[in-house]
Design a protein around this motif. Structure first.
Motif, PDB file in Angstrom:
ATOM      1  N   VAL A 299      62.879  57.296  42.900  1.00 52.28           N
ATOM      2  CA  VAL A 299      61.526  57.881  42.644  1.00 52.28           C
ATOM      3  C   VAL A 299      61.319  58.949  42.025  1.00 52.28           C
ATOM      4  O   VAL A 299      60.585  59.047  40.932  1.00 52.28           O
ATOM      5  N   ASN A 300      61.930  60.118  42.284  1.00 53.02           N
ATOM      6  CA  ASN A 300      61.557  61.225  41.616  1.00 53.02           C
ATOM      7  C   ASN A 300      62.140  61.327  40.353  1.00 53.02           C
ATOM      8  O   ASN A 300      61.756  62.339  39.517  1.00 53.02           O
ATOM      9  N   ALA A 301      63.476  60.805  40.170  1.00 58.23           N
ATOM     10  CA  ALA A 301      64.153  60.734  38.940  1.00 58.23           C
ATOM     11  C   ALA A 301      63.279  59.508  37.727  1.00 58.23           C
ATOM     12  O   ALA A 301      63.753  59.655  36.702  1.00 58.23           O
ATOM     13  N   GLY A 302      62.644  58.957  38.468  1.00 53.44           N
ATOM     14  CA  GLY A 302      61.777  57.822  37.366  1.00 53.44           C
ATOM     15  C   GLY A 302      62.465  56.610  37.209  1.00 53.44           C
ATOM     16  O   GLY A 302      62.467  55.946  36.242  1.00 53.44           O
ATOM     17  N   LEU A 303      63.289  56.320  38.291  1.00 55.74           N
ATOM     18  CA  LEU A 303      63.871  54.968  38.319  1.00 55.74           C
ATOM     19  C   LEU A 303      65.112  54.849  37.448  1.00 55.74           C
ATOM     20  O   LEU A 303      65.105  53.698  36.577  1.00 55.74           O
ATOM     21  N   PRO A 304      66.018  55.526  37.230  1.00 52.82           N
ATOM     22  CA  PRO A 304      66.993  55.499  36.356  1.00 52.82           C
ATOM     23  C   PRO A 304      67.872  54.361  36.769  1.00 52.82           C
ATOM     24  O   PRO A 304      67.996  53.944  38.039  1.00 52.82           O
ATOM     25  N   PHE A 305      68.734  53.706  35.937  1.00 45.08           N
ATOM     26  CA  PHE A 305      69.397  52.553  36.077  1.00 45.08           C
ATOM     27  C   PHE A 305      70.458  52.704  37.432  1.00 45.08           C
ATOM     28  O   PHE A 305      70.205  51.995  38.211  1.00 45.08           O
ATOM     29  N   GLU A 306      71.312  53.520  37.083  1.00 46.81           N
ATOM     30  CA  GLU A 306      72.265  53.689  38.151  1.00 46.81           C
ATOM     31  C   GLU A 306      71.831  53.927  39.594  1.00 46.81           C
ATOM     32  O   GLU A 306      72.171  53.379  40.488  1.00 46.81           O
ATOM     33  N   ALA A 307      70.875  54.790  39.483  1.00 42.23           N
ATOM     34  CA  ALA A 307      70.273  55.176  41.129  1.00 42.23           C
ATOM     35  C   ALA A 307      69.486  54.075  41.590  1.00 42.23           C
ATOM     36  O   ALA A 307      69.624  53.713  42.706  1.00 42.23           O
ATOM     37  N   THR A 308      68.902  53.306  40.797  1.00 40.03           N
ATOM     38  CA  THR A 308      68.131  52.281  41.105  1.00 40.03           C
ATOM     39  C   THR A 308      68.964  51.176  41.624  1.00 40.03           C
ATOM     40  O   THR A 308      68.848  50.294  42.583  1.00 40.03           O
ATOM     41  N   ALA A 309      70.093  50.846  40.792  1.00 39.97           N
ATOM     42  CA  ALA A 309      70.885  49.854  41.261  1.00 39.97           C
ATOM     43  C   ALA A 309      71.610  50.059  42.412  1.00 39.97           C
ATOM     44  O   ALA A 309      71.834  49.291  43.288  1.00 39.97           O
ATOM     45  N   ARG A 310      72.002  51.434  42.830  1.00 38.96           N
ATOM     46  CA  ARG A 310      72.686  51.635  44.137  1.00 38.96           C
ATOM     47  C   ARG A 310      71.732  51.520  45.201  1.00 38.96           C
ATOM     48  O   ARG A 310      71.722  50.994  46.224  1.00 38.96           O
ATOM     49  N   LEU A 311      70.373  51.753  44.943  1.00 36.75           N
ATOM     50  CA  LEU A 311      69.223  51.509  45.915  1.00 36.75           C
ATOM     51  C   LEU A 311      69.066  50.016  46.126  1.00 36.75           C
ATOM     52  O   LEU A 311      69.000  49.521  47.444  1.00 36.75           O
ATOM     53  N   LEU A 312      69.063  49.403  45.337  1.00 33.49           N
ATOM     54  CA  LEU A 312      68.683  47.769  45.456  1.00 33.49           C
ATOM     55  C   LEU A 312      70.056  46.945  45.889  1.00 33.49           C
ATOM     56  O   LEU A 312      70.027  46.038  46.530  1.00 33.49           O
ATOM     57  N   ASN A 313      71.281  47.683  45.854  1.00 33.52           N
ATOM     58  CA  ASN A 313      72.443  46.924  46.322  1.00 33.52           C
ATOM     59  C   ASN A 313      72.965  47.668  47.611  1.00 33.52           C
ATOM     60  O   ASN A 313      74.073  47.399  48.007  1.00 33.52           O
TER      61      ASN A 313
END
Length: 598
Positions: free
Chosen positions: A27-41
């Protein structure tokens, strides 16, 4: 055997702690792809499915790299709950985190592990205290820092629950009594541990002034530390009210282990058990596979398929001839229904399995969005730029290079749009570097020799080549005084690898000879192809001119037809393994030293 570890671990060491920290970073980084993908998986994320993002959504996400709530929304992934403001009240921050935990079904997913369930409820209790004072205004950054501090202070039992064999350190056994005590690791260098004296804290130690009394630091020496280990061991022996079992491994990491000096002092002599007990289901499967064969006498849903897979691997690693698991399927393919590109024929000529895996099994890596200017993207960008620019000079007989240079900048910008060039750092300056490379290339004498004119670019063709259906694209065709010239652009500094020649080396060129023969029969009947060559766009020079070897080409095409008709596509790369260097199917064929035994 169930175990019970009577020690605690910090919350960040749990799945829940890592997920919450990943949430804050994302959230702090603005939902970048790699971080968001790790979160959702993450294993605790049950928002979309039991295994994370659905496969079709994940494939699209990898191909597009969404990096915002709106971009994820186009894929059907609603992440609006992660739209957090820059500042908010303390109680609202707690409620936002609680809403995320509920929406992503974290409690339900954490219930699969006792430790994670305990961690979840401990976090819930701590959030109540963290919500005070409710009206305090916090920034998102400050809120994230407080959550991180909270996680660092919280601990949970490593193995919550009842029953099981308790794990203890020797020191923790002092003054206790147990009916059964098992001491593991009674090998030299394991127990007692080697004496090591290291005091990092003394680096900042400042000596006292000369007139003061010397400091007294209770630092144990080697003798005191060895005595401490001995006392811990003798106290451990006193804790056994019934049975005491001492053991040590015979081998650790291929190193032989000798008994501990404590065992020598006790006069104990180790006796290896006649049969080692099976310690796990996985170990039982290995035993049954190698000694009993298959699932004989074993009731296990895995053993049957595991036995089949084991037999396949044993044969693959042996000197036996390739079978269906190495591409020799024995199922014929219709020659008339196959359509080959020059690169496909080259792949088949380098390693038959490489073509079989890609074209018949249709194995492919997931499409990944390009976030940097890769070699392949740069090649497509250069090709497209020259295609656009050269189309504007078709038919000209004079001042061709000057016209190309005039249109080059606009052609490059259009090529960026056609190839969907991603946002790249400092691209304005980097674009000028690439344009300078292309300008220098165009101005070289070999790019467009004196008296030559561009006839066509990116010409697609289809035809028949020694009984095989083929199709492809020729980068450029020029008309010269001697005849037609076929040019294939390359961005590398070396000519491309070909199919295997008589020495099993990747030096037999298929691409340009095929272009030459199809140009004379299908594209420009009645005209002669005088020359065909690979041209380096980065070096501005001709890499290789080719000549027709019609007998060898006819034999190659005949070999292709035989492979199709007999279903023979073994793992047989060239002797230099050039076919394996960038092959995406290495996990399937597992080419290695085993091929030397075939």
């Amino acid at each position: 055997m169930p175990l019970r570890a009577l020690y605690a671990i910090a919350m960040p060491g749990t799945r829940l702690g890592s997920w919450v920290r990943s949430l804050l970073e994302t959230v702090n980084a603005g939902l970048p792809f790699e971080a968001t993908a790790r979160l959702l998986n993450h294993p605790l994320c049950g928002r979309f499915s039991s295994t994370g993002l659905p496969p079709e959504v994940w494939a699209t996400a990898r191909a597009t790299h969404p990096d915002s709530i709106a971009a994820w929304g186009t894929l059907g992934v609603d992440l609006s709950i992660l739209s957090w403001p820059a500042t908010d009240r303390r109680d609202n921050w707690v409620q936002r985190l609680q809403n995320v935990l509920d929406t992503f079904q974290v409690r339900h997913r954490a219930a699969r592990w006792a430790r994670e369930a305990v961690a979840y409820y401990k976090l819930q209790e701590s959030l109540v205290d963290l919500s005070q004072p409710e009206a305090e205004i916090l920034t998102l950054e400050r809120w994230g820092a407080e959550i991180s501090q909270l996680l660092a202070m919280l601990t949970v039992p490593a193995a919550p629950g009842r029953g099981g064999v308790e794990l203890h350190s020797p020191v923790s056994m002092m003054g206790t009594k147990y009916d059964h005590v098992f001491v593991l690791g009674m090998g030299e260098g394991m127990f007692p541990q080697p004496v090591s004296i290291s005091f990092p804290g003394l680096i900042n130690f400042k000596p006292s002034p000369p007139d003061s009394s010397p400091p007294r630091l209770p630092i144990p020496g080697p003798v005191e530390m060895a005595e401490r280990e001995a006392r811990a061991f003798w106290s451990l022996l006193q804790a056994a009210a019934g049975n005491l079992t001492l053991s040590y491994p015979l081998v650790v990491r291929r190193q032989e282990i000798i008994p501990s000096p404590f065992l020598v002092q006790l006069g104990c002599v180790g006796v290896a058990p006649e049969t080692m007990p099976v310690a796990s289901v996985e170990e039982a499967r290995r035993v049954y596979l190698t000694s009993m064969g298959g699932n004989k006498g074993v009731e296990d849903s895995v053993i049957k398929s595991a036995y089949q897979a084991w037999r396949v691997e044993v044969r693959r690693e042996s000197g036996a001839l390739p079978d269906e698991y190495d591409g020799v399927v024995g199922l014929p393919l219709s020659v008339a229904q196959q359509k080959f590109s020059p690169s496909q024929l080259t792949n088949l000529g380098q390693c038959p399995f490489k073509w079989f895996a890609g074209r018949v099994l249709r194995l492919a890596e997931l499409t990944e969005a390009e976030t940097e200017l890769s070699m392949s993207l740069r090649g497509r960008l250069y090709h497209r730029t020259l295609d656009i620019a050269c189309k504007l000079v078709v038919g000209l007989n004079a001042e061709i290079k000057n016209e190309l240079l005039t249109h080059l900048d606009a052609a490059f910008l259009k090529a960026e749009q056609v190839e969907n060039l991603p946002p790249l750092p400092a691209w304005g300056a980097r674009r000028q570097e690439h344009l300078a490379t292309l300008r220098q290339t165009i101005q070289t004498p070999d790019f467009l020799p004196e008296g030559a004119a561009v006839l066509m670019t990116e010409r697609r063709f289809e035809g028949e080549w020694y009984g095989l259906r083929v199709a492809g694209v020729i980068d450029r065709v020029d008309r010269t005084a001697e005849g037609l010239a076929i040019i294939d652009y390359k961005t590398s500094s070396q000519p491309p690898k070909g199919a295997k020649d008589g020495d099993d080396k990747p030096k037999f060129d298929i691409q340009l000879p095929l272009y030459m023969q199809l140009a004379e029969t299908a594209l420009f009947p009645g005209e002669k192809v005088a020359v065909a060559y690979y041209y380096s766009l980065t070096k501005g020079t001709i890499l290789k001119k080719v000549e027709l070897e019609e007998d060898a080409l006819a034999q190659f095409a005949n070999n292709v037809k035989v492979r199709l008709q007999t279903g023979q596509f073994p793992v047989q790369p060239d002797v230099e393994r050039e076919a394996c260097r960038y092959c995406p199917y290495d996990l399937v064929c597992r080419a290695g030293s085993r091929l030397n035994r075939k």
